[in-house]
Motif scaffolding. Structure first.
Motif, PDB file in Angstrom:
ATOM      1  N   VAL A 261       3.595  -9.017  -0.046  1.00 36.76           N
ATOM      2  CA  VAL A 261       3.346  -8.421  -1.360  1.00 36.76           C
ATOM      3  C   VAL A 261       4.172  -9.149  -2.413  1.00 36.76           C
ATOM      4  O   VAL A 261       5.370  -9.370  -2.215  1.00 36.76           O
TER       5      VAL A 261
ATOM      6  N   SER B 110      -3.646  -3.106   2.711  1.00 34.42           N
ATOM      7  CA  SER B 110      -3.204  -4.334   3.371  1.00 34.42           C
ATOM      8  C   SER B 110      -4.110  -4.711   4.541  1.00 34.42           C
ATOM      9  O   SER B 110      -3.967  -5.782   5.118  1.00 34.42           O
TER      10      SER B 110
ATOM     11  N   ALA C   6      -0.748   1.557   0.863  1.00 34.55           N
ATOM     12  CA  ALA C   6      -0.353   0.229   1.351  1.00 34.55           C
ATOM     13  C   ALA C   6      -0.918  -0.061   2.742  1.00 34.55           C
ATOM     14  O   ALA C   6      -1.394  -1.165   3.011  1.00 34.55           O
ATOM     15  N   ARG C   7      -0.867   0.942   3.626  1.00 31.03           N
ATOM     16  CA  ARG C   7      -1.411   0.734   4.976  1.00 31.03           C
ATOM     17  C   ARG C   7      -2.899   0.391   4.896  1.00 31.03           C
ATOM     18  O   ARG C   7      -3.394  -0.465   5.623  1.00 31.03           O
TER      19      ARG C   7
ATOM     20  N   SER D 292       3.262  -2.282   3.759  1.00 37.39           N
ATOM     21  CA  SER D 292       2.169  -3.255   3.813  1.00 37.39           C
ATOM     22  C   SER D 292       2.260  -4.131   5.057  1.00 37.39           C
ATOM     23  O   SER D 292       3.347  -4.461   5.521  1.00 37.39           O
TER      24      SER D 292
END
Lengths: 337, 337, 337
Positions: free
Chosen positions: A125, A98, A94-95, A121
């Motif tokens: 989302v 995003s 997610a890091r 994120s």
């Protein structure tokens, strides 16, 4: 909840006002989805359309909705080749991901995975389905369709009468729809299924607590006699001990034109989350309904684009600027809808 | 080398001035990657994003970088279904595919394949990774990150002290980074690995010939004590005779917050090419580092977008026109970085 | 047939005037495909590029053609994960997917499937290949290439002499090309194949009925001696009882520079639908032809983009507005063609 910058993970996030706001924005998206006008309000924005579980219609519907607002789509499908398969945490995924887009739609086979991803994120989302848990845009498009269909005959969600048919035990879409209907306390619900596939008791209880009138039954004919909407779902073979037993049940909950004519009131609307099975003995909605103007199953998927446009517009806070960035269409669109 | 129209195949192409030019353009890409502004300088251009070997992050990073410049992306992933699998030569594939786009990014499992493809291509080709050979944009984003991280504490690449940890024998990213560091003759490098996984002797030799100070070791604590950057990499199970042996080594080269606090100077920056393993006993960087402000692993992937935007801008010769084709963002971007 | 809003399913739809109109629009697409100018005539439009059977070159060619007109592309590849695989009818798939885009390109392994899909679609459908049945854009790009190649030496389609080599029995492209040539009654056709792989009798008959002069043979040298075009195709191993037998035939129908010099007239143009096999003993066109200026195989694939742009422009009725929505290119394009 303020929509701007929010994740859309579960229908439990929504109060009645939120749903009404989404539907009002979806209405305003009509001219763009139907190619009467073009808007470029999200020109330059990027959607990360991450489908870690396959889906053609939900994936393309989200992607087209974003394109219709003028944005670009970067897409990932499948699972085997991802870093997650090499042991990466959803946090890291997610890091990283995003950083590549302005908003992410994610489908993932594991329950709760999309919420875990969203927590890490840096951009909003939208849950595109996480296993048997949630698929909020499907529930919204179903309710939006119901609202529009009953409105065409002078009705409203407040006086809705609906029958749900088929596998009510495992069907994610009917679970979500029931929860969303709890925002409308005077709704009457007929739940029609084989005994083995009844709606989970806690959902029935939740509806009753919210004030809805709920009747459970395994008799098709009487249940569909006085409703505005018949919402049919699949009965899957693998839920039964044998194919023969499955066929028996499917036969009892099948809707076709003669059953419709014999038992439904005029203008009763037929819905289904799709895909419907077209194989012999596995049909839950017969092809002879295709010319019935009250068959709303393709209006449902069309409405999915409107609802997803609305969600993008709201979380990216451009819902009120759509018209300002719009112009006329210059290509052939006749006969489109 | 003049960037305009060139292929980007290997870091061996670059002199120090080229690297500085790429980094200067990457700096100028910041406002667009961070959605402070939108540029459409490549509006109408098409990227052929050809990934004949799977990769989510590199593929999406290149694709998003191109979209952020206003261009369109046509993508191919996988191998089985391609003409190459039916016996087509890379020459033919390149002649055909280069008729469909303005620039091509290509990843391919075979060493040298991207250079062979580029030789026949009619448009610039960027190497997105060819087996264990080269992955130049990764090396550039690593060096760009190092430059920015040390600059934040008043340092420069000319006085850099860096430790590299883990599998230095097979790790493509550390090989490329070492070669790129040869452009900066006063760098000090600590190479920390199990004996079995030492950096190849020719790369050590190349660095020493270039004037760099290189120390090899298998002791973590002393090696990370006086460096600006700790660059950690994966130790993969399959490099050892047993899982137990692998776990032993992984244990010895694992970085977590307590090791960091005990042995590193303040402001020592932690990097990793990702993905990092999140499974028990396989972690090389523990999750408890996630709140350490010197953990730069996600700044690395963010920088990847900037560096790839810079490469596109340079080979398509629009690096100086980006601002001219720009405007403000009109959607929600708060909290993005 | 009026192009606007029409499906393009089969070359049987076309009269000579239609083909001439497509070619005239394709000519006008030149500056945009060659990046002398950019047009955005389809800015805001969406192509659904549905490839239920894999194909890199046809898929990317259609997608790039649509991007070159300014439109967006939503893509689906593969089959296993689709609703069709869960028993959905092509009717339902078409009703749903046609709500997501302005035009659809579809490839599907089953003969007739694309026409069945088109019958239910609410937007124009272009056949991207349905099994062994039809691939009309390939036939059009072949004929368009032939027209341009002979025109370069003062010839026309009306006086064309063409030899077709290889597997004429199973080759979909030569079947379609022959049918299209029936619109030009003075064409002379040499059909050169092993006896086992002769052109189907009904297609030979169709050409003769249309007035064409057709000669069948299994002798390469004399057949290619007095033609404008040599159209070579693959001889596939699996058509023969053994690899040895296949190699024997492949050897007899192989074209290389020395055969070309010995037997062809100057300016005889070599074509092939690609991919050509580059493996030892399996080559039908040798690599030593690559520098022969009359090798037109990559001009064919380049022309594919022009013809597909023309088809999109015609069915979406923007063919005459392309220039109006155009501007100059601002990125590096030197050396492109």
């Amino acid at each position: 909840m303020d929509f701007a910058g929010s994740h859309i993970l579960s229908i439990a996030q929504f109060e009645r006002g939120h749903v009404e706001r989404i539907f009002s924005v979806a209405d305003a998206m009509g001219p763009y989805a139907q190619r009467k006008r073009v808007t470029k309000v999200l020109d330059g924005a990027i959607l990360g359309n991450m489908f870690f579980e396959p889906s053609t219609r939900t994936r393309v519907s989200f992607g087209s909705a974003f394109n219709l607002l003028g944005g670009e789509v970067r897409e990932t499908t499948g699972f085997e080749s991802t870093a997650i398969a090499k042991g990466e945490s959803l946090y890291d995924t997610a890091r990283v991901l995003s950083g590549y887009s302005d908003v992410i739609v994610m489908r993932h086979p594991a329950e709760g995975s999309v919420a875990e991803f969203a927590a890490a994120s840096r951009v909003p989302v939208l849950n595109g389905g996480d296993g048997s848990n949630e698929h909020p845009s499907q529930a919204l498009l179903d309710l939006y369709t119901i609202k529009n269909e009953v409105a065409a005959h002078g009705g409203t969600l407040d006086t809705l009468r609906i029958a749900m048919l088929g596998d009510l035990r495992y069907g994610r879409t009917v679970h979500s729809l029931c929860k969303l209907l709890c925002l409308f306390s005077r709704v009457e619900v007929q739940l029609v299924s084989p005994l083995e596939l009844r709606m989970p008791a806690e959902i029935v209880e939740q509806m009753r607590t919210a004030g809805l009138k709920v009747v459970e039954s395994d008799q098709l004919e009487e249940s569909i006699a006085r409703v505005d909407i018949v919402y049919s779902t699949r009965i899957q073979e693998e839920r039964f001990s044998s194919r023969e037993e499955a066929d028996l049940y499917r036969g009892r909950f099948r809707l076709n034109q003669s059953v419709y004519t014999a038992h439904c009131q005029p203008n009763t609307v037929i819905m289904h989350p799709l895909p419907r099975d077209s194989r012999d003995n596995a049909r839950e909605l017969d092809d002879d309904l295709n010319d019935n103007p009250n068959l709303a199953i393709f209006r449902q998927t069309d409405n999915g684009v409107l609802v997803r446009m609305a969600l993008f517009g709201l979380v990216l806070d451009v819902a009120d600027q759509v018209e300002k960035h719009s112009r006329e269409v210059n290509w052939y669109t006749a006969g489109r809808f």
